[in-house]
Write a protein that holds these residues in place. Structure first.
Motif, PDB file in Angstrom:
ATOM      1  N   SER A  10       0.854  -1.186   0.000  1.00  0.00           N
ATOM      2  CA  SER A  10       0.000   0.000   0.000  1.00  0.00           C
ATOM      3  C   SER A  10       0.886   1.230   0.000  1.00  0.00           C
ATOM      4  N   TYR A  11       0.638   2.131  -0.920  1.00  0.00           N
ATOM      5  CA  TYR A  11       1.353   3.397  -0.901  1.00  0.00           C
ATOM      6  C   TYR A  11       0.809   4.217   0.251  1.00  0.00           C
ATOM      7  N   ARG A  12       1.673   5.068   0.791  1.00  0.00           N
ATOM      8  CA  ARG A  12       1.222   5.942   1.866  1.00  0.00           C
ATOM      9  C   ARG A  12       0.012   6.742   1.397  1.00  0.00           C
ATOM     10  N   PRO A  62      -4.876  -1.008  -1.422  1.00  0.00           N
ATOM     11  CA  PRO A  62      -3.512  -1.468  -1.707  1.00  0.00           C
ATOM     12  C   PRO A  62      -3.277  -1.527  -3.221  1.00  0.00           C
ATOM     13  N   ALA A  63      -2.071  -1.136  -3.645  1.00  0.00           N
ATOM     14  CA  ALA A  63      -1.750  -1.168  -5.067  1.00  0.00           C
ATOM     15  C   ALA A  63      -1.547  -2.607  -5.531  1.00  0.00           C
ATOM     16  N   LEU A  64      -1.250  -3.454  -4.541  1.00  0.00           N
ATOM     17  CA  LEU A  64      -1.034  -4.862  -4.843  1.00  0.00           C
ATOM     18  C   LEU A  64      -1.568  -5.632  -3.650  1.00  0.00           C
ATOM     19  N   GLY A  91      -1.914  -5.542 -18.043  1.00  0.00           N
ATOM     20  CA  GLY A  91      -3.061  -5.073 -17.270  1.00  0.00           C
ATOM     21  C   GLY A  91      -3.265  -3.595 -17.504  1.00  0.00           C
ATOM     22  N   PRO A  92      -4.461  -3.125 -17.194  1.00  0.00           N
ATOM     23  CA  PRO A  92      -4.732  -1.707 -17.435  1.00  0.00           C
ATOM     24  C   PRO A  92      -3.901  -0.805 -16.529  1.00  0.00           C
ATOM     25  N   THR A  93      -3.854   0.470 -16.848  1.00  0.00           N
ATOM     26  CA  THR A  93      -3.139   1.441 -16.039  1.00  0.00           C
ATOM     27  C   THR A  93      -3.610   1.362 -14.590  1.00  0.00           C
ATOM     28  N   GLY A  94      -2.651   1.310 -13.686  1.00  0.00           N
ATOM     29  CA  GLY A  94      -3.001   1.269 -12.272  1.00  0.00           C
ATOM     30  C   GLY A  94      -3.217  -0.138 -11.753  1.00  0.00           C
ATOM     31  N   ALA A  95      -2.958  -1.147 -12.585  1.00  0.00           N
ATOM     32  CA  ALA A  95      -3.202  -2.524 -12.165  1.00  0.00           C
ATOM     33  C   ALA A  95      -2.188  -3.000 -11.131  1.00  0.00           C
ATOM     34  N   GLY A  96      -1.024  -2.349 -11.098  1.00  0.00           N
ATOM     35  CA  GLY A  96       0.000  -2.735 -10.122  1.00  0.00           C
ATOM     36  C   GLY A  96       1.266  -3.286 -10.742  1.00  0.00           C
ATOM     37  N   LYS A  97       1.403  -3.117 -12.054  1.00  0.00           N
ATOM     38  CA  LYS A  97       2.568  -3.676 -12.742  1.00  0.00           C
ATOM     39  C   LYS A  97       3.866  -3.028 -12.264  1.00  0.00           C
ATOM     40  N   SER A  98       3.875  -1.699 -12.247  1.00  0.00           N
ATOM     41  CA  SER A  98       5.091  -1.007 -11.819  1.00  0.00           C
ATOM     42  C   SER A  98       5.399  -1.304 -10.361  1.00  0.00           C
ATOM     43  N   THR A  99       4.355  -1.482  -9.570  1.00  0.00           N
ATOM     44  CA  THR A  99       4.554  -1.783  -8.155  1.00  0.00           C
ATOM     45  C   THR A  99       5.311  -3.104  -8.002  1.00  0.00           C
ATOM     46  N   ILE A 100       4.954  -4.094  -8.808  1.00  0.00           N
ATOM     47  CA  ILE A 100       5.669  -5.371  -8.767  1.00  0.00           C
ATOM     48  C   ILE A 100       7.138  -5.175  -9.099  1.00  0.00           C
ATOM     49  N   ASN A 116     -10.436   5.567 -13.630  1.00  0.00           N
ATOM     50  CA  ASN A 116     -10.446   6.088 -12.271  1.00  0.00           C
ATOM     51  C   ASN A 116      -9.188   5.774 -11.482  1.00  0.00           C
ATOM     52  N   TYR A 117      -8.222   5.086 -12.089  1.00  0.00           N
ATOM     53  CA  TYR A 117      -7.012   4.755 -11.350  1.00  0.00           C
ATOM     54  C   TYR A 117      -6.055   5.925 -11.275  1.00  0.00           C
ATOM     55  N   ARG A 118      -5.729   6.432 -12.395  1.00  0.00           N
ATOM     56  CA  ARG A 118      -4.779   7.519 -12.430  1.00  0.00           C
ATOM     57  C   ARG A 118      -5.210   8.421 -13.573  1.00  0.00           C
ATOM     58  N   ASP A 119      -4.957   9.709 -13.437  1.00  0.00           N
ATOM     59  CA  ASP A 119      -5.376  10.607 -14.500  1.00  0.00           C
ATOM     60  C   ASP A 119      -4.373  10.535 -15.646  1.00  0.00           C
TER      61      ASP A 119
HETATM   62  P1  ADP Z   1       0.655   0.160 -13.348  1.00  0.00           P
HETATM   63  O1  ADP Z   1       2.127   0.208 -13.452  1.00  0.00           O
HETATM   64  O2  ADP Z   1       0.066  -1.164 -13.613  1.00  0.00           O
HETATM   65  O3  ADP Z   1       0.001   1.207 -14.169  1.00  0.00           O
HETATM   66  P2  ADP Z   1       1.143   0.965 -10.646  1.00  0.00           P
HETATM   67  O4  ADP Z   1       1.856  -0.179 -10.028  1.00  0.00           O
HETATM   68  O5  ADP Z   1       1.969   2.107 -11.083  1.00  0.00           O
HETATM   69  O6  ADP Z   1       0.240   0.451 -11.851  1.00  0.00           O
HETATM   70  O7  ADP Z   1       0.039   1.507  -9.641  1.00  0.00           O
HETATM   71  C1  ADP Z   1      -0.824   0.683  -8.901  1.00  0.00           C
HETATM   72  C2  ADP Z   1      -1.681   1.548  -8.014  1.00  0.00           C
HETATM   73  O8  ADP Z   1      -0.873   2.235  -7.096  1.00  0.00           O
HETATM   74  C3  ADP Z   1      -2.464   2.598  -8.762  1.00  0.00           C
HETATM   75  O9  ADP Z   1      -3.742   2.693  -8.164  1.00  0.00           O
HETATM   76  C4  ADP Z   1      -1.678   3.854  -8.544  1.00  0.00           C
HETATM   77  O10 ADP Z   1      -2.535   4.962  -8.553  1.00  0.00           O
HETATM   78  C5  ADP Z   1      -1.069   3.626  -7.199  1.00  0.00           C
HETATM   79  N1  ADP Z   1       0.253   4.278  -7.108  1.00  0.00           N
HETATM   80  C6  ADP Z   1       1.303   4.098  -7.915  1.00  0.00           C
HETATM   81  N2  ADP Z   1       2.361   4.820  -7.521  1.00  0.00           N
HETATM   82  C7  ADP Z   1       1.965   5.497  -6.424  1.00  0.00           C
HETATM   83  C8  ADP Z   1       2.591   6.432  -5.530  1.00  0.00           C
HETATM   84  N3  ADP Z   1       3.873   6.803  -5.680  1.00  0.00           N
HETATM   85  N4  ADP Z   1       1.852   6.927  -4.505  1.00  0.00           N
HETATM   86  C9  ADP Z   1       0.582   6.542  -4.322  1.00  0.00           C
HETATM   87  N5  ADP Z   1      -0.067   5.675  -5.116  1.00  0.00           N
HETATM   88  C10 ADP Z   1       0.598   5.141  -6.159  1.00  0.00           C
END
Ligand code: ADP
Ligand code: MG
Length: 592
Positions: A345-347, A352-354, A371-380, A579-582
């Protein structure tokens, strides 16, 4: 008014600071002797009618005193600047260290422009504070005391005037200072706000253009600039007013001294030499505190900057990598990467993002994240890179949990290709050698060839010695990608993480990159955030993510036949749930 923590910083340069103050005090003493010689010369020449020949000796002494004063002043200045330089250097060092510890995840959240303005201007504005303001605080007490010691035996009336008037000055300064402090704070905040906004706008300039928002941003910047102008003028007004009040006070005090001396001269109760000596010293008595007053404004700015600097230094680091960074924990022989119920979970995030991700990747496997934008790929990716630590659950490399303390060692196993690779300021060769500092020129060229970068690099005016990065030669996105790929070939690590570019590359780059990636992936473990069908369909396994969960996995044809989200994504656009990210939905690139 004085930052306590700045003094902690100064501890190391205490000797230099003492020298600065000591020399300043010596300068004050020399001034007293100067006044003494001058009053004697004038007394003997005008009242004693002494010939020039009898005054030569005194003149020589006077000249020596003047020269000495200049010399002492010069050295005091040198030491003062040295103090400032050392402290600035150390703070800059601490700040950069801290920023590195905080890592890219923090910097993304913070406003980069604001941080940059603190690191650059904030630290610079400490110079006046350290080199002038702090030594002057000591001098404004010491020098008047010394002068007082010489004046008391000569003329106790003036001494009393000195003692009574002196405290008035700091008192009034304090009154005005409170106002000035408030103003300075406001000014510093506005400046930070302005820098932050300006940087944001510059970085997003293409987006703004695309959405026809540049005119609006111009207005915003104009408004903030205007606000900055106003606060600056307010601050200056207080500064000028306080200077005026200060000058008035010291001038009046000197005048009072002069009047009393004049009265006694007329009455004949005081001799001329003493009177002149004391009169010469009167302005010197008030000078140090006057100087303190004029530096007060600049000093204030320094305190504000110091506050912000320490605030930044105090940001808690979530994952201190500490001294473990040197430790080699991972050999290249690991077999599996396993996510065990990993939640992140991001602060300040609601969801939770994942959440509770279970995932096992075997060595040599090639896996795509879709996965669509905001799915959590970058978080992984960020978790696997050890840039963040799972809020819950655990990531294991074989049986070894991936903790912050071993993240640095783990990253040596990884080549990460971000969507927008960054070239550091330096030559192309410097940038390539980041991956392998010791490598020979031949090996470097070989890697560039594999990445399809050699040809265009050779055609640049200075070849591999061409400067890139800020102020460097402009390269296209595709060319930067290819340099980053060459870097990846040089690093030759067992695990490759790739965030595939979504932007439309020039066809030549596209072709080169596709070929290069095929080469690069050979015999490696690969995890790709994939946006291109050509990449996705080649992978051993595709993980379909949505809303922080893995909702499906399998091979391309298998997934396609299920007519689920994957099918929908390949046939329409990714991420219709805006609605995930603008951010704009990311289209999958079908081969043309
Ligand atoms: P993806 O790469 O699949 O587009 P992310 O892993 O970047 O998705 O994001 C997953 C979720 O975490 C999204 O809902 C996004 O808005 C949120 N998120 C990503 N980065 C941050 C951050 N630095 N602070 C808060 N929320 C974030
Ligand atoms: Mg992403």
């Amino acid at each position: 008014m004085i930052s306590k923590r700045i003094f902690a910083q100064i501890r190391e340069v205490r000797l230099l600071l003492a020298l600065t103050v000591g020399l300043g005090l010596a300068g004050g003493l020399v001034t007293i002797f100067e006044a003494s010689f001058l009053s004697r010369i004038v007394n003997r020449a005008f009242l004693g009618h002494a010939p020039l020949s009898r005054l030569i000796g005194l003149f020589v002494w006077l000249l020596v005193a003047i020269a000495l004063r200049a010399l002492v002043g010069w050295f005091s200045e040198v030491f003062a600047l040295r103090v400032a330089l050392k402290v600035k250097e150390s703070l800059r060092d601490q700040l950069i260290r801290r920023l590195f510890q905080l890592g890219p995840i923090y910097l993304r959240g913070e406003r980069t422009g604001e941080v940059a303005s603190t690191v650059i201007e904030g630290i610079e504005s400490l110079e006046v504070y350290l080199a002038r303001y702090i030594p002057q605080i000591a001098l404004s007490a010491l020098v008047p005391l010394t002068i007082l010691a010489f004046v008391i035996p000569n003329d106790w009336v003036t001494a009393i005037i000195f003692v009574v008037t002196w405290p008035l000055i700091p008192y009034f300064m304090m009154l005005i200072g409170r106002q000035a402090e408030k103003q300075s704070k406001k000014q510093f905040r506005t400046l930070s706000h302005l820098s932050a906004h300006f940087l944001d706008v510059l970085q997003g300039i293409s987006t703004l253009k695309l959405f026809h928002r540049s005119r609006y941003q111009l207005q915003v910047i104009r408004r903030i600039s205007n606000q900055y102008r106003k606060t600056t003028m307010d601050t200056l007004r207080v500064a000028f007013l306080s200077a005026l009040a200060l000058e008035l006070l010291t001038t009046l005090s000197t005048a009072i001294v002069a009047v009393f001396i004049g009265l006694r001269l007329i009455a004949g109760t005081m001799n001329f030499q003493d009177a002149f000596f004391v009169l010469l010293l009167a302005p010197e008595f008030y000078l140090p505190i006057r100087l303190l007053g004029t530096q007060f404004h600049a000093g204030m700015n320094g305190v504000m900057a110091a506050d912000r600097i320490f605030e930044l230094l105090d940001v808690p680091v979530q994952s201190i990598e500490g001294n473990h960074a040197e430790r080699e924990v991972f050999e290249t022989e690991w077999e599996t990467i396993q996510f065990d119920h990993v939640t992140y979970s991001y602060r300040e995030a609601e969801y939770p993002a994942l959440s509770e991700l279970d995932l096992k990747i075997h060595r040599g496997e090639k896996v795509a994240l879709v996965g669509p934008t905001g799915a959590g790929k970058s978080t992984i990716m960020n978790l696997l890179l050890g840039l963040m630590t799972a809020t819950d659950g655990i990531i294991r490399i074989d049986s070894q949990p991936l903790t912050p303390s071993i993240a640095a060692s783990w990253r040596k196993q990884i080549t990460y290709l971000p969507q927008h690779p960054h070239l550091l300021k330096g030559t192309i060769a410097d940038n390539l050698r980041l991956a392998s500092p010791e490598c020979s020129f031949e090996i470097m060229i070989e890697a560039a060839r594999k990445a399809g970068a050699h040809d265009f690099i050779s055609q640049l005016p200075y070849g591999y010695d061409t400067m890139v990065g800020e102020n460097g030669v402009g390269l296209s996105g595709g060319q930067i990608q290819r340099i980053a790929l060459a870097r990846a070939f040089l690093k030759d690590s067992p695990l490759i993480l790739l965030d595939e570019p979504t932007a439309n590359l020039d066809p030549e780059s596209e072709m080169w990159i596709e070929q290069a990636l095929r080469d690069l992936f050979k015999e490696k473990t690969v995890l790709v955030i994939a946006h291109r069908l050509s990449t996705i369909s080649r992978m051993d396994r595709i993980l379909v993510l949505n809303e922080g969960k893995m909702i499906d996995q399998g091979h391309h044809t298998e997934l396609l036949s299920r007519k689920g989200l994957y099918h929908k994504m390949l046939t329409t656009y990714v991420g219709e749930r805006g609605n995930y990210r603008d951010q704009n939905p990311v289209p999958i690139h079908h081969p043309s």
